[in-house]
Design an enzyme around this catalytic site. Structure first.
Site, mmCIF file in Angstrom:
data_model
loop_
_atom_site.group_PDB
_atom_site.id
_atom_site.type_symbol
_atom_site.label_atom_id
_atom_site.label_comp_id
_atom_site.label_asym_id
_atom_site.label_seq_id
_atom_site.Cartn_x
_atom_site.Cartn_y
_atom_site.Cartn_z
ATOM 1 N N TYR A 119 -10.893 -5.775 -10.510
ATOM 2 C CA TYR A 119 -11.738 -6.937 -10.286
ATOM 3 C C TYR A 119 -11.499 -7.536 -8.889
ATOM 4 O O TYR A 119 -11.501 -6.816 -7.895
ATOM 5 C CB TYR A 119 -11.540 -7.966 -11.401
ATOM 6 C CG TYR A 119 -12.260 -7.594 -12.686
ATOM 7 C CD1 TYR A 119 -13.634 -7.707 -12.786
ATOM 8 C CD2 TYR A 119 -11.562 -7.119 -13.795
ATOM 9 C CE1 TYR A 119 -14.310 -7.368 -13.958
ATOM 10 C CE2 TYR A 119 -12.228 -6.774 -14.971
ATOM 11 C CZ TYR A 119 -13.606 -6.906 -15.041
ATOM 12 O OH TYR A 119 -14.265 -6.566 -16.199
ATOM 13 N N SER A 120 -11.265 -8.851 -8.805
ATOM 14 C CA SER A 120 -11.243 -9.501 -7.486
ATOM 15 C C SER A 120 -10.008 -9.220 -6.650
ATOM 16 O O SER A 120 -9.951 -9.628 -5.490
ATOM 17 C CB SER A 120 -11.417 -11.015 -7.638
ATOM 18 O OG SER A 120 -12.759 -11.331 -7.924
ATOM 19 N N ALA A 121 -9.027 -8.525 -7.193
ATOM 20 C CA ALA A 121 -7.945 -8.055 -6.321
ATOM 21 C C ALA A 121 -8.503 -7.125 -5.259
ATOM 22 O O ALA A 121 -7.865 -6.892 -4.223
ATOM 23 C CB ALA A 121 -6.865 -7.353 -7.148
#
Length: 390
Positions: A67-69
């Site tokens: 995801y947003s990593a």
């Protein structure tokens, strides 16, 4: 009891203990954690089940969507272009992307895209998902969109749009899609198992995500039953017109199944990076020092990239947040290793960061998507890391 595989250097045993406890007590199904210190791995662990439907075990080479990593990887690509003199963060976005000037956006600098200050968290008209995955229709929609607030006067997490905004600048400047730029300039030199746009021949290595459902949905209970400290956040999630909801409703349908092969194969530089914990930690290690002769950014470039640009009340997350130019900075809720850390979280619990003071880089990836105050997994691993460092 879940078998923990991999290696831990002397002194970092608390991380192994915390990792095992995540399976025993905190809900992990399949996961991996990796720590580099001064350019070499000191923790490299994995365990559990990669696919709960088939029972496929998590192995050393299992890939996980983070995801947003992913945003930390994309920010690194942008700062490499800055270091080469190809991109000026204080230049107007429209200098590189002329169509972006529409609807009063001619003076927005590139830096405000990276630091979530541009006010482009959502779209007045969502883009069909298949078109968003094809890139150009979403980019055109964002170029035409009006900001939701006066750019530069506030910040709010551009959870979905950030990837197309920053990614299109990378594409315009480099002539390459952001996933291709990452593959050529970051993954290849470091030998990283990390992809923004998963190749078809890697699909069988990817773990299947399982989504946790809370026993009590706070958005459906009476307001007086919601803990006082959560009421503002819960109120935002209850309101379909809030920034908190609209920021994640830029496609039609708004819910995206990130287990789908076509979603993983697309380039979504904000949210669909797929890789190993080892790869993400190795990338962060190469930001703060050399890893097998490779350093991604010079110290002065990194210092500028991690200088605070926005902090305080977040218009989308409705909690305090801090951002450099693309990287998250430590907060009370996400301390990382210390005040000099920088990195990025991902939905459900994933986390990657580096800390130049301690010379460490850390990554945790997992397939049980939990997140929120009930999720202790990443925090317990970071606390164990801090214990090891002390």
């Amino acid at each position: 009891m879940t078998t923990i595989e991999g290696e831990v250097a002397a002194g970092f045993e608390p991380v192994r203990e915390a990792f095992a406890a995540n399976f025993a007590a905190h809900g992990d199904i399949g996961a991996a954690v990796c720590v580099y210190q001064y350019g070499r791995p000191v923790v490299d662990l994995w365990g559990g089940i990669a696919d709960s439907e088939t029972g496929r075990p998590w192995t050393r080479d299992t890939l996980q969507l983070v995801y947003s990593a992913t945003k930390g990887a994309t920010a690194t690509a942008a700062h490499m272009l800055v270091e080469r003199g190809a991109l000026d963060l204080d230049a107007p976005v429209a200098e590189y992307w002329p169509e972006f000037a529409a609807n009063g956006k001619a003076d927005i600098p590139v830096r405000w895209l990276l630091s979530h200050q541009a006010g482009l968290i959502t779209l007045d008209q969502p883009v069909p998902l298949n078109e968003a995955l094809a890139w150009h229709p979403m980019v055109a929609a964002l170029a035409a969109q009006r900001p939701q607030w006066t750019p530069g006067t506030a910040h709010g997490y551009h959870g979905r749009t950030w990837g197309w905004l920053v990614g299109e600048v990378i594409r315009r400047v480099s002539g390459r899609m952001p996933g291709r730029f990452f593959a050529d300039e970051i993954a290849a030199p470091l030998g990283l198992d990390f992809f923004i746009g998963l190749p078809a021949n890697q699909r069988d290595r990817v773990s299947r995500m399982v989504y946790w459902r809370p026993a009590v949905d706070l958005t459906t209970v009476p307001t007086e039953s919601v803990p006082e400290e959560l009421r503002e956040v819960v109120a935002a999630w209850r309101d379909p017109n809030s920034f908190s909801n609209r920021a994640f409703a830029v496609t039609d349908p708004s819910e995206i199944d990130f287990n789908m092969p076509e979603v993983q194969a697309a380039e979504l530089p904000a949210s669909n990076g797929v890789g190993t914990a080892r790869a993400l930690a190795r990338m962060y290690a190469a930001l703060i020092g050399e890893v097998d002769g490779v350093r991604l950014l010079a110290p002065e470039t990194l210092s500028s990239a991690t200088e605070e640009q926005a902090s305080g009340a977040d218009q989308v997350m409705v909690t305090p947040s801090r951002f450099g130019s693309g990287y998250m900075l430590p907060t009370e809720a996400n301390t990382m290793a210390g005040p000099h850390s920088f990195g990025h979280t991902g939905r459900g619990g994933s986390l990657g960061f580096a800390d130049p003071e301690y010379g460490v880089a850390f990554s945790y990836v997992m397939n049980h998507i939990i997140g929120g105050p009930d999720d202790l997994r990443a925090a317990s691993l970071v606390e164990a890391l801090r214990k090891s460092l002390s």
